[in-house]
Write a protein that holds these residues in place. Structure first.
Motif, PDB file in Angstrom:
ATOM      1  N   ASP A  55      -3.932   2.474   3.414  1.00  9.08           N
ATOM      2  CA  ASP A  55      -3.774   3.780   2.771  1.00  9.08           C
ATOM      3  C   ASP A  55      -2.980   3.606   1.481  1.00  9.08           C
ATOM      4  O   ASP A  55      -1.749   3.516   1.500  1.00  9.08           O
ATOM      5  CB  ASP A  55      -3.020   4.737   3.692  1.00  9.08           C
ATOM      6  CG  ASP A  55      -3.890   5.256   4.823  1.00  9.08           C
ATOM      7  OD1 ASP A  55      -5.017   4.756   4.974  1.00  9.08           O
ATOM      8  OD2 ASP A  55      -3.447   6.157   5.549  1.00  9.08           O
ATOM      9  N   THR A  56      -3.670   3.576   0.375  1.00 11.46           N
ATOM     10  CA  THR A  56      -2.999   3.325  -0.892  1.00 11.46           C
ATOM     11  C   THR A  56      -3.594   4.172  -1.994  1.00 11.46           C
ATOM     12  O   THR A  56      -4.643   4.798  -1.830  1.00 11.46           O
ATOM     13  CB  THR A  56      -3.083   1.835  -1.267  1.00 11.46           C
ATOM     14  OG1 THR A  56      -2.141   1.547  -2.306  1.00 11.46           O
ATOM     15  CG2 THR A  56      -4.479   1.450  -1.722  1.00 11.46           C
ATOM     16  N   GLU A  57      -2.891   4.207  -3.105  1.00  3.51           N
ATOM     17  CA  GLU A  57      -3.465   4.743  -4.328  1.00  3.51           C
ATOM     18  C   GLU A  57      -3.755   3.576  -5.268  1.00  3.51           C
ATOM     19  O   GLU A  57      -3.664   2.401  -4.879  1.00  3.51           O
ATOM     20  CB  GLU A  57      -2.528   5.789  -4.944  1.00  3.51           C
ATOM     21  CG  GLU A  57      -2.461   7.054  -4.095  1.00  3.51           C
ATOM     22  CD  GLU A  57      -1.905   8.256  -4.820  1.00  3.51           C
ATOM     23  OE1 GLU A  57      -2.334   8.521  -5.970  1.00  3.51           O
ATOM     24  OE2 GLU A  57      -1.033   8.945  -4.245  1.00  3.51           O
ATOM     25  N   MET A  92       0.889  -1.177   0.000  1.00  2.00           N
ATOM     26  CA  MET A  92       0.000   0.000   0.000  1.00  2.00           C
ATOM     27  C   MET A  92       0.918   1.215   0.000  1.00  2.00           C
ATOM     28  O   MET A  92       1.821   1.319   0.822  1.00  2.00           O
ATOM     29  CB  MET A  92      -0.931   0.012   1.214  1.00  2.00           C
ATOM     30  CG  MET A  92      -0.280  -0.281   2.544  1.00  2.00           C
ATOM     31  SD  MET A  92      -1.046   0.546   3.974  1.00  2.00           S
ATOM     32  CE  MET A  92      -0.235   2.153   3.932  1.00  2.00           C
ATOM     33  N   TYR A  93       0.725   2.116  -0.962  1.00  2.00           N
ATOM     34  CA  TYR A  93       1.631   3.259  -1.055  1.00  2.00           C
ATOM     35  C   TYR A  93       1.057   4.334  -1.978  1.00  2.00           C
ATOM     36  O   TYR A  93       0.097   4.103  -2.720  1.00  2.00           O
ATOM     37  CB  TYR A  93       3.016   2.821  -1.527  1.00  2.00           C
ATOM     38  CG  TYR A  93       3.062   2.090  -2.854  1.00  2.00           C
ATOM     39  CD1 TYR A  93       3.275   2.764  -4.055  1.00  2.00           C
ATOM     40  CD2 TYR A  93       2.923   0.698  -2.907  1.00  2.00           C
ATOM     41  CE1 TYR A  93       3.341   2.087  -5.272  1.00  2.00           C
ATOM     42  CE2 TYR A  93       2.986   0.012  -4.118  1.00  2.00           C
ATOM     43  CZ  TYR A  93       3.195   0.718  -5.295  1.00  2.00           C
ATOM     44  OH  TYR A  93       3.246   0.044  -6.494  1.00  2.00           O
ATOM     45  N   ASN A  94       1.686   5.510  -1.920  1.00  2.00           N
ATOM     46  CA  ASN A  94       1.292   6.639  -2.759  1.00  2.00           C
ATOM     47  C   ASN A  94       2.007   6.601  -4.108  1.00  2.00           C
ATOM     48  O   ASN A  94       3.114   6.085  -4.233  1.00  2.00           O
ATOM     49  CB  ASN A  94       1.622   7.970  -2.080  1.00  2.00           C
ATOM     50  CG  ASN A  94       0.753   8.264  -0.874  1.00  2.00           C
ATOM     51  OD1 ASN A  94       1.265   8.560   0.186  1.00  2.00           O
ATOM     52  ND2 ASN A  94      -0.554   8.191  -1.019  1.00  2.00           N
ATOM     53  N   LEU A  95       1.344   7.193  -5.096  1.00  2.00           N
ATOM     54  CA  LEU A  95       1.921   7.406  -6.420  1.00  2.00           C
ATOM     55  C   LEU A  95       2.001   8.904  -6.700  1.00  2.00           C
ATOM     56  O   LEU A  95       1.109   9.648  -6.311  1.00  2.00           O
ATOM     57  CB  LEU A  95       1.056   6.725  -7.484  1.00  2.00           C
ATOM     58  CG  LEU A  95       0.978   5.193  -7.417  1.00  2.00           C
ATOM     59  CD1 LEU A  95      -0.074   4.684  -8.388  1.00  2.00           C
ATOM     60  CD2 LEU A  95       2.325   4.568  -7.718  1.00  2.00           C
ATOM     61  N   MET A 104       3.654  10.395   1.806  1.00  2.00           N
ATOM     62  CA  MET A 104       3.010  10.105   3.095  1.00  2.00           C
ATOM     63  C   MET A 104       2.971   8.605   3.378  1.00  2.00           C
ATOM     64  O   MET A 104       3.002   8.177   4.534  1.00  2.00           O
ATOM     65  CB  MET A 104       1.605  10.699   3.131  1.00  2.00           C
ATOM     66  CG  MET A 104       1.594  12.204   3.341  1.00  2.00           C
ATOM     67  SD  MET A 104      -0.065  12.917   3.373  1.00  2.00           S
ATOM     68  CE  MET A 104      -0.435  12.999   1.637  1.00  2.00           C
ATOM     69  N   HIS A 105       2.911   7.814   2.319  1.00  2.00           N
ATOM     70  CA  HIS A 105       2.910   6.356   2.465  1.00  2.00           C
ATOM     71  C   HIS A 105       3.897   5.792   1.456  1.00  2.00           C
ATOM     72  O   HIS A 105       3.618   5.762   0.252  1.00  2.00           O
ATOM     73  CB  HIS A 105       1.509   5.781   2.234  1.00  2.00           C
ATOM     74  CG  HIS A 105       0.465   6.405   3.093  1.00  2.00           C
ATOM     75  ND1 HIS A 105      -0.307   7.462   2.664  1.00  2.00           N
ATOM     76  CD2 HIS A 105       0.085   6.149   4.371  1.00  2.00           C
ATOM     77  CE1 HIS A 105      -1.127   7.825   3.639  1.00  2.00           C
ATOM     78  NE2 HIS A 105      -0.909   7.039   4.677  1.00  2.00           N
ATOM     79  N   ASP A 154      -8.300   9.782  -5.097  1.00  2.00           N
ATOM     80  CA  ASP A 154      -9.624  10.384  -5.222  1.00  2.00           C
ATOM     81  C   ASP A 154     -10.638   9.325  -5.646  1.00  2.00           C
ATOM     82  O   ASP A 154     -10.310   8.154  -5.888  1.00  2.00           O
ATOM     83  CB  ASP A 154      -9.602  11.584  -6.171  1.00  2.00           C
ATOM     84  CG  ASP A 154      -9.279  11.227  -7.617  1.00  2.00           C
ATOM     85  OD1 ASP A 154      -9.458  10.051  -8.023  1.00  2.00           O
ATOM     86  OD2 ASP A 154      -8.852  12.132  -8.369  1.00  2.00           O
ATOM     87  N   VAL A 155     -11.882   9.743  -5.723  1.00  2.00           N
ATOM     88  CA  VAL A 155     -12.985   8.828  -6.016  1.00  2.00           C
ATOM     89  C   VAL A 155     -12.807   8.154  -7.375  1.00  2.00           C
ATOM     90  O   VAL A 155     -13.034   6.947  -7.529  1.00  2.00           O
ATOM     91  CB  VAL A 155     -14.319   9.596  -5.938  1.00  2.00           C
ATOM     92  CG1 VAL A 155     -15.449   8.822  -6.606  1.00  2.00           C
ATOM     93  CG2 VAL A 155     -14.672   9.899  -4.481  1.00  2.00           C
ATOM     94  N   GLN A 156     -12.383   8.916  -8.380  1.00  2.00           N
ATOM     95  CA  GLN A 156     -12.236   8.349  -9.718  1.00  2.00           C
ATOM     96  C   GLN A 156     -11.103   7.328  -9.776  1.00  2.00           C
ATOM     97  O   GLN A 156     -11.230   6.278 -10.413  1.00  2.00           O
ATOM     98  CB  GLN A 156     -12.004   9.474 -10.741  1.00  2.00           C
ATOM     99  CG  GLN A 156     -13.241  10.322 -10.990  1.00  2.00           C
ATOM    100  CD  GLN A 156     -14.425   9.499 -11.492  1.00  2.00           C
ATOM    101  OE1 GLN A 156     -14.277   8.656 -12.378  1.00  2.00           O
ATOM    102  NE2 GLN A 156     -15.602   9.735 -10.925  1.00  2.00           N
ATOM    103  N   GLN A 157      -9.979   7.626  -9.112  1.00  2.00           N
ATOM    104  CA  GLN A 157      -8.891   6.646  -9.052  1.00  2.00           C
ATOM    105  C   GLN A 157      -9.367   5.357  -8.394  1.00  2.00           C
ATOM    106  O   GLN A 157      -9.076   4.251  -8.865  1.00  2.00           O
ATOM    107  CB  GLN A 157      -7.723   7.204  -8.246  1.00  2.00           C
ATOM    108  CG  GLN A 157      -6.813   8.166  -8.950  1.00  2.00           C
ATOM    109  CD  GLN A 157      -5.706   8.609  -8.002  1.00  2.00           C
ATOM    110  OE1 GLN A 157      -5.953   9.362  -7.063  1.00  2.00           O
ATOM    111  NE2 GLN A 157      -4.503   8.134  -8.236  1.00  2.00           N
TER     112      GLN A 157
END
Length: 259
Positions: free
Chosen positions: A176-178, A143-146, A153-154, A203-206
C-alpha cells in the motif's frame, strides 16, 4: 455378492469424497514468465494477494479472503505480508491454510500482531533489509502515503513493499503505497505489481507516472478496489502505453466476484 457390495460402497465413498472437496474458485489462468531457472507462474487471487510459483517454491503474498480462494494451490513455502490492515494480515485465512511450515517474512508491526503460534516461522525485515533464502532474495523497501504525516493510513517504516530476486528476474510488490521516491528510484524491475485505490493508496494517474519513472518490463495493476469501487485499470494501461509502448501492462481480474 459381498465383492459387489464392497465395490459399490467404495465407489459411493469416492463420490462422497469428491463432492466434499472444495471446488477450485474461478480464477484467471496463471501467467508463465520465463526465468533462468524455469518459469515464474503468476496467479492472481484477490485484491493485493497473488501466488507466485517458481523453481519448486510457492510464495503467497498477503493471503486474505478465506482459504477457499487458495483451493487447489500448493501449500506455501514463503508467505510475504506487507502491512497490518485486514486485507493484508488476515489471521483467519492464515489459520485455515496449510501454512505451518512456511517462512513468514513480515515487518515488525505485523510480527507484533501475528498469533503466537507463528512466531517460530517469522523473519522480520525492516525497510532496506534483505534476506537470502530458498534460492531467492527478498528485499524490503518502503511503502507509505504522501504527504508523510503521523496520522496517515500508511506511515513510512511500518509496512514493507518487497523486491524478489529469482532466476535472474526482479519482481516488485508495491504493497500500500503512493508514488514515492523509493518506488521511482527502482532499477531493473522485470515484473511489478502496483496498487491504485483511493483514498488508501494512489489514483490511476499517480500510479501510471510512478511506473513510467521506473519502467518495469511487465506491470500488473493490483489492489485496485477503493472507496468508490474498482479503479479504471484500462485508463492506467492507456496512460502508460501512450508514453511508453515497451512496458507490457497486463490487466487481470483480481475481483472475479465483483459485479
Amino acid at each position: 455378492m459381498k465383492h459387489y457390495l464392497a465395490l459399490a460402497a467404495a465407489l459411493a465413498l469416492g463420490a462422497y469424497r469428491a463432492q466434499a472437496q472444495p471446488a477450485a474458485p474461478a480464477r484467471p489462468a496463471p501467467d508463465q514468465i520465463p526465468t533462468k531457472k524455469g518459469p515464474l507462474a503468476v496467479q492472481p487471487i484477490t485484491h493485493g494477494s497473488v501466488v507466485l510459483t517458481w523453481n519448486g517454491k510457492t510464495i503467497y503474498v498477503d493471503p486474505y479472503g478465506g482459504a477457499d480462494a487458495y483451493a487447489g494451490l500448493a501449500a506455501p513455502n514463503v508467505i510475504l505480508i506487507t502491512d497490518i490492515h485486514g486485507d493484508h494480515l488476515a489471521p483467519q485465512t492464515l489459520g485455515a491454510l496449510a501454512a505451518g511450515k512456511a517462512l513468514m517474512v513480515v515487518p515488525q508491526a505485523v510480527a507484533d500482531k501475528l498469533p503466537a503460534e507463528y512466531k517460530p516461522q517469522v523473519r522480520i525485515l525492516r525497510n532496506g533489509q534483505r534476506l537470502d533464502t530458498l534460492g531467492l532474495t527478498i528485499s524490503a523497501i518502503p511503502m507509505y502515503n504522501l504527504p508523510e504525516a503521523p496520522d496517515a493510513m500508511h506511515t513510512k517504516g511500518r509496512g514493507n513493499g518487497y523486491v524478489l530476486g529469482l532466476g535472474g528476474k526482479n519482481v516488485y510488490l508495491s504493497g500500500d503505497t503512493e508514488d514515492i521516491p523509493e518506488m521511482r528510484a527502482l532499477k531493473n524491475i522485470d515484473v511489478a505489481f502496483v496498487c491504485m485505490n483511493l483514498p488508501y493508496t494512489m489514483d490511476v494517474q499517480q500510479a501510471a507516472q510512478g511506473v513510467l519513472a521506473f519502467r518495469p518490463s511487465i506491470v500488473y495493476p493490483y489492489h485496485y478496489r477503493g472507496q468508490n469501487g474498482l479503479s479504471d485499470v484500462a485508463a492506467f494501461k492507456q496512460t502508460v502505453n501512450q508514453a511508453n509502448k515497451k512496458i507490457d501492462v497486463r490487466l487481470r481480474n483480481w475481483y472475479p466476484a465483483a459485479k
